[in-house]
Scaffold this active site. Structure first.
Site, short mmCIF file in Angstrom:
data_model
loop_
_atom_site.label_atom_id
_atom_site.label_comp_id
_atom_site.label_asym_id
_atom_site.label_seq_id
_atom_site.Cartn_x
_atom_site.Cartn_y
_atom_site.Cartn_z
N LYS A 101 -5.90 -0.70 -12.96
CA LYS A 101 -6.27 0.20 -14.06
C LYS A 101 -5.11 1.14 -14.36
O LYS A 101 -4.73 1.34 -15.50
CB LYS A 101 -7.53 0.99 -13.68
CG LYS A 101 -7.94 1.95 -14.76
CD LYS A 101 -9.26 2.64 -14.50
CE LYS A 101 -9.52 3.64 -15.64
NZ LYS A 101 -10.72 4.42 -15.46
N LYS A 137 -3.64 8.93 0.35
CA LYS A 137 -2.55 8.34 -0.46
C LYS A 137 -1.37 9.29 -0.49
O LYS A 137 -0.22 8.88 -0.35
CB LYS A 137 -3.02 8.11 -1.91
CG LYS A 137 -3.92 6.91 -2.12
CD LYS A 137 -4.15 6.73 -3.63
CE LYS A 137 -5.36 5.87 -3.91
NZ LYS A 137 -5.72 5.80 -5.32
N GLU A 183 0.04 -0.50 -3.28
CA GLU A 183 -0.16 -1.81 -2.65
C GLU A 183 0.00 -2.93 -3.68
O GLU A 183 0.64 -3.96 -3.44
CB GLU A 183 -1.57 -1.90 -2.05
CG GLU A 183 -1.82 -0.96 -0.89
CD GLU A 183 -2.52 0.32 -1.33
OE1 GLU A 183 -2.16 0.87 -2.38
OE2 GLU A 183 -3.41 0.78 -0.59
N GLU A 236 -18.00 4.36 -2.58
CA GLU A 236 -17.02 5.11 -3.38
C GLU A 236 -17.75 5.89 -4.48
O GLU A 236 -17.30 6.96 -4.90
CB GLU A 236 -15.96 4.17 -3.98
CG GLU A 236 -14.75 4.91 -4.50
CD GLU A 236 -13.55 4.00 -4.76
OE1 GLU A 236 -12.72 3.81 -3.86
OE2 GLU A 236 -13.45 3.47 -5.88
N GLY A 278 -12.75 1.83 -12.18
CA GLY A 278 -12.20 0.69 -11.43
C GLY A 278 -13.26 -0.20 -10.81
O GLY A 278 -13.23 -1.42 -10.94
N ARG A 279 -14.26 0.41 -10.16
CA ARG A 279 -15.26 -0.42 -9.47
C ARG A 279 -16.31 -0.98 -10.42
O ARG A 279 -17.25 -1.65 -9.98
CB ARG A 279 -15.90 0.37 -8.32
CG ARG A 279 -16.47 1.71 -8.69
CD ARG A 279 -16.77 2.54 -7.44
NE ARG A 279 -17.17 3.90 -7.76
CZ ARG A 279 -16.32 4.90 -7.99
NH1 ARG A 279 -15.02 4.69 -7.98
NH2 ARG A 279 -16.76 6.12 -8.26
N HIS A 333 -27.01 -14.06 14.82
CA HIS A 333 -26.49 -14.32 16.16
C HIS A 333 -25.46 -13.27 16.56
O HIS A 333 -24.69 -13.49 17.49
CB HIS A 333 -25.90 -15.73 16.20
CG HIS A 333 -26.93 -16.77 15.85
ND1 HIS A 333 -27.77 -17.31 16.80
CD2 HIS A 333 -27.30 -17.29 14.67
CE1 HIS A 333 -28.60 -18.16 16.20
NE2 HIS A 333 -28.34 -18.16 14.90
O1 F6P Z 1 -8.17 4.13 -4.24
C1 F6P Z 1 -9.32 4.00 -4.99
C2 F6P Z 1 -9.09 3.31 -6.30
O2 F6P Z 1 -8.73 4.24 -7.25
C3 F6P Z 1 -10.34 2.55 -6.70
O3 F6P Z 1 -11.29 3.34 -7.29
C4 F6P Z 1 -9.76 1.51 -7.58
O4 F6P Z 1 -10.68 0.47 -7.79
C5 F6P Z 1 -8.54 1.11 -6.79
O5 F6P Z 1 -8.08 2.32 -6.25
C6 F6P Z 1 -7.47 0.41 -7.53
O6 F6P Z 1 -6.95 1.19 -8.58
P1 F6P Z 1 -6.11 0.54 -9.73
O7 F6P Z 1 -6.97 -0.43 -10.46
O8 F6P Z 1 -5.67 1.67 -10.59
O9 F6P Z 1 -4.93 -0.16 -9.11
#
Ligand code: F6P
Length: 503
Positions: A190, A476, A196, A335, A249-250, A366
Site C-alpha cells: 500500500k 519498526k 521487508e 491488528e 492493508g488488511r 493430535h
Molecule cells: O506493519 C503493519 C502493516 O502496516 C499492515 O497493516 C500492512 O498490511 C502491512 O504493514 C504492509 O504494509 P504495506 O502494504 O504498506 O507494505
C-alpha cells in the site's frame, strides 16, 4: 450517538446473568437450532453450541443499539472518515460494489485497468509468463496467499508464489523451480515503503538480472496506493495498478492486491469472489441483528471475551484448502481490535480482542485438543468445514474429516464423567461451526467479508477504532535506528545481542 450509561448497565446485566450448562441449554429449549443457526447463501453459521441464550442475544441487540452499530455501519458504507485517528474513510466494500457511489465508480475503473493489464499479460505482451512471484507482507500478502492456496492450488494457468518474510530463505523457497525468464514480479505494498517488501523486491530483480533477463523492470507490476513511490522505484506507470487510500492493508485483497488471485483463478473467478463478498455486504447491511451472521458472531466473541474473560479464541479449518485461514484471521482480528483505548482516546474498561490462534483439523486434534478438552482455560472454538470435498481421493477421506470436525464440537460440549479424574472430560466448552456447501470463489468471498464485518462489529461494540495499527510502528522505528546507528542507546540486553550477532 452512543449511550454510555446504557452500555454499562447492559454489560453489568450480562455479567450477572445465570447461564446453565450447554447440555441443559439444549434440553431447556427444543427450538434452539431455529434461533441460533443462520443460513446465508450456501453457508450455515451454527452458534447453537455457545452459552448465548435468547435473552443474551436480546441483551446484545440492545447493546448494539446503545453503541449505535447501525449508525457506524451506515457511516462506513457511506464513506465517512470512521478511521478517526487517521482521518480516513474505510471503503473496502466499495471495491465489490457496495458503498459510496464515487468510490464504487472509481473502483470499477481501476478494476477495468487491472483486467486490461491481465489480458495483455495473457497475450504475452510482457513476454512469456508462467510464474508469478507476489511480494508483499501483512495485508499485502496474507489475503492473496490464502485465496491462491484455497482456490487455485490446481490451477493450470500460472504458478503463483507469495513471499512475505524478509528472511532470504523465504525468497529462495518461493523462487525455487521458477524460471527467471518466465517470471512476473508483483510488488504489493500500500505504502510502497515497507522495508521487508522493498528488500525482497530488490533481491528478486537481482535474481532476474543475474540470470540475464532482458529488462527485468519491464516484468514488474506494482500494486499500491502510492503510485508515485512505485514510479520512483522504477516501475513504469503502465504497469502500476493503484488502489484508493481508503482501503486498509488488511482489507485490501479485493483491490489490485488481489492481482495474483485474478492471475491464478482467471478474471471470472476474481469477479465471483467479489460478488460473494458483496452478497455478505448486503446481508450485513440489511439483515436485522438477530439474523445477521457477522453481528451474531461478534456477540459470541464479546460474550466470551468480556463476560467469561476468555483470553484466546481458536479457529480450526477442517479443510486443507483453508489451512491459511487462521493466519489471515490473526492479522484481521488482532491488528484491527488489539487496542487498549477507545476511539476517543480513553482507556477501555475491559478486554478487547482475544488472541486468535488455530490450525487445521484433523492435525490439531493430535496436538492441541488435549488442552481444549481437559485444560484449565476456557477457549471458544470455531470450526470451519466444507460439505463438498476438494480432493479426488476415496470419499472416506472427506467423510472422516467432517465426522471428526462434528465429533470434536460434540465432545467439547457434552464432556464425559468418569471415576478416574484423569479420564474425566468436564464438557460445557463452547464452539461455533461454519459449514460451507462448497469452497467456490463466491463462498470464500462471502466468508472473508463475514469475518471483516464481524471484526468491524466487534470494534463498534468495544467503542474502538478497528482501522488504525499504530502498535506496529515503534518496533519498526527501533529497527531503523539499529540499522543506521548500531548498538547505541539501548538497554544492555539489546546492545549485547546486536554486538554479538550484527557487528
Ligand atoms: O506493519 C503493519 C502493516 O502496516 C499492515 O497493516 C500492512 O498490511 C502491512 O504493514 C504492509 O504494509 P504495506 O502494504 O504498506 O507494505
Amino acid at each position: 450517538m452512543t449511550d454510555d450509561s446504557r452500555i454499562g448497565a447492559i454489560w453489568s446485566a450480562l455479567k450477572a446473568a445465570d447461564v446453565p450448562e450447554l447440555r441443559t441449554i439444549f434440553t431447556n429449549d427444543p427450538d434452539r437450532l431455529a434461533k441460533h443457526v443462520i443460513e446465508v447463501g450456501g453457508t450455515r453459521f451454527d452458534f447453537a453450541k455457545t452459552h448465548l441464550l435468547d435473552a443474551t442475544v436480546d441483551a446484545f441487540v440492545d447493546l448494539a443499539d446503545a453503541a449505535d452499530l447501525a449508525g457506524a455501519r451506515t457511516a462506513m458504507f457511506a464513506g465517512e472518515a470512521i478511521n478517526n485517528s487517521e482521518g480516513r474513510a474505510v471503503e473496502h466494500s466499495a471495491l465489490r460494489g457496495e458503498g459510496r457511489a464515487e468510490t464504487v465508480k472509481e473502483a470499477k475503473m481501476l478494476r477495468s485497468r487491472m483486467r486490461t493489464l491481465i489480458d495483455a499479460i495473457e497475450a504475452e505482451a510482457l513476454g512469456e509468463v508462467r510464474h508469478v512471484l507476489h511480494i508483499g507482507i501483512g495485508g499485502s500478502a496474507l489475503g492473496p496467499d490464502l485465496l491462491v492456496d484455497a482456490l487455485a492450488r490446481n490451477s493450470d494457468r500460472y504458478d503463483v508464489a507469495v513471499v512475505s518474510n524478509v528472511d532470504g530463505a523465504a525468497l529462495e523457497e518461493a523462487i525455487k523451480g521458477f524460471d527467471p525468464h518466465a517470471t512476473l514480479i508483483a510488488v504489493a505494498s500500500k505504502t510502497f515503503t515497507t522495508g521487508e517488501t522493498m528488500l525482497n523486491a530488490a533481491s528478486a530483480l537481482q535474481w532476474m538480472m543475474d540470470a540475464g533477463v532482458d529488462d527485468p523492470y519491464g516484468r514488474v507490476i506494482a500494486l499500491t496506493a502510492a503510485p508515485e513511490k512505485a514510479m520512483e522505484w522504477g516501475v513504469d506507470e503502465t504497469r502500476i495498478l493503484p488502489f484508493p487510500e481508503s482501503i486498509g492493508g488488511r482489507y485490501s485483497l479485493w483491490s489490485s492486491i488481489g492481482f495474483p488471485v485474478a492471475m491464478a483463478l482467471g478474471w471470472a473467478g476474481f469477479e465471483e469472489l467479489l460478488e460473494g463478498a458483496a452478497e455478505m455486504d448486503r446481508h450485513f447491511r440489511t439483515t436485522p441483528p438477530r439474523d445477521n451472521a457477522p453481528l451474531r458472531a461478534a456477540f459470541v466473541d464479546q460474550y466470551y471475551a468480556r463476560v467469561r474473560e476468555c483470553q484466546t479464541r481458536a479457529v480450526f479449518a477442517y479443510d486443507e484448502r483453508l489451512r491459511l485461514l487462521p493466519s489471515y484471521l490473526q492479522q484481521l482480528e488482532m491488528e484491527s481490535n488489539g487496542k487498549a483505548v477507545t476511539r476517543d482516546g480513553v482507556a477501555v474498561d475491559g478486554p478487547t480482542a482475544p488472541v486468535t490462534w488455530g490450525g487445521v483439523g484433523t492435525d490439531a486434534q493430535h496436538a492441541v485438543f488435549q488442552l481444549l478438552h481437559q485444560g484449565t482455560h476456557l477457549i471458544p472454538v470455531e470450526f470451519i468445514a466444507v460439505t463438498e470435498a476438494g480432493d479426488r481421493q476415496d470419499p472416506a477421506h472427506h467423510d472422516t474429516l467432517l465426522i471428526n470436525c462434528f465429533a470434536q464440537g460434540a465432545a467439547l460440549m457434552q464432556g464425559k464423567e468418569s471415576d478416574d479424574p484423569a479420564r474425566t472430560y468436564p464438557g460445557n466448552r463452547p464452539s461455533s461451526t461454519i459449514l460451507l456447501d462448497a469452497l467456490t470463489p463466491n463462498a470464500l468471498g462471502a466468508l472473508i467479508a463475514f469475518y471483516e464485518h464481524r471484526t468491524f462489529a466487534n470494534g463498534v461494540l468495544l467503542g474502538i477504532n478497528s482501522f488504525d495499527q499504530f502498535g506496529v510502528e515503534l518496533g519498526k522505528s527501533i529497527a531503523k535506528a539499529i540499522e543506521s546507528e548500531g548498538p547505541k542507546g539501548f538497554d544492555p540486553s539489546t546492545m549485547a545481542l546486536i554486538e554479538r550477532a550484527l557487528t
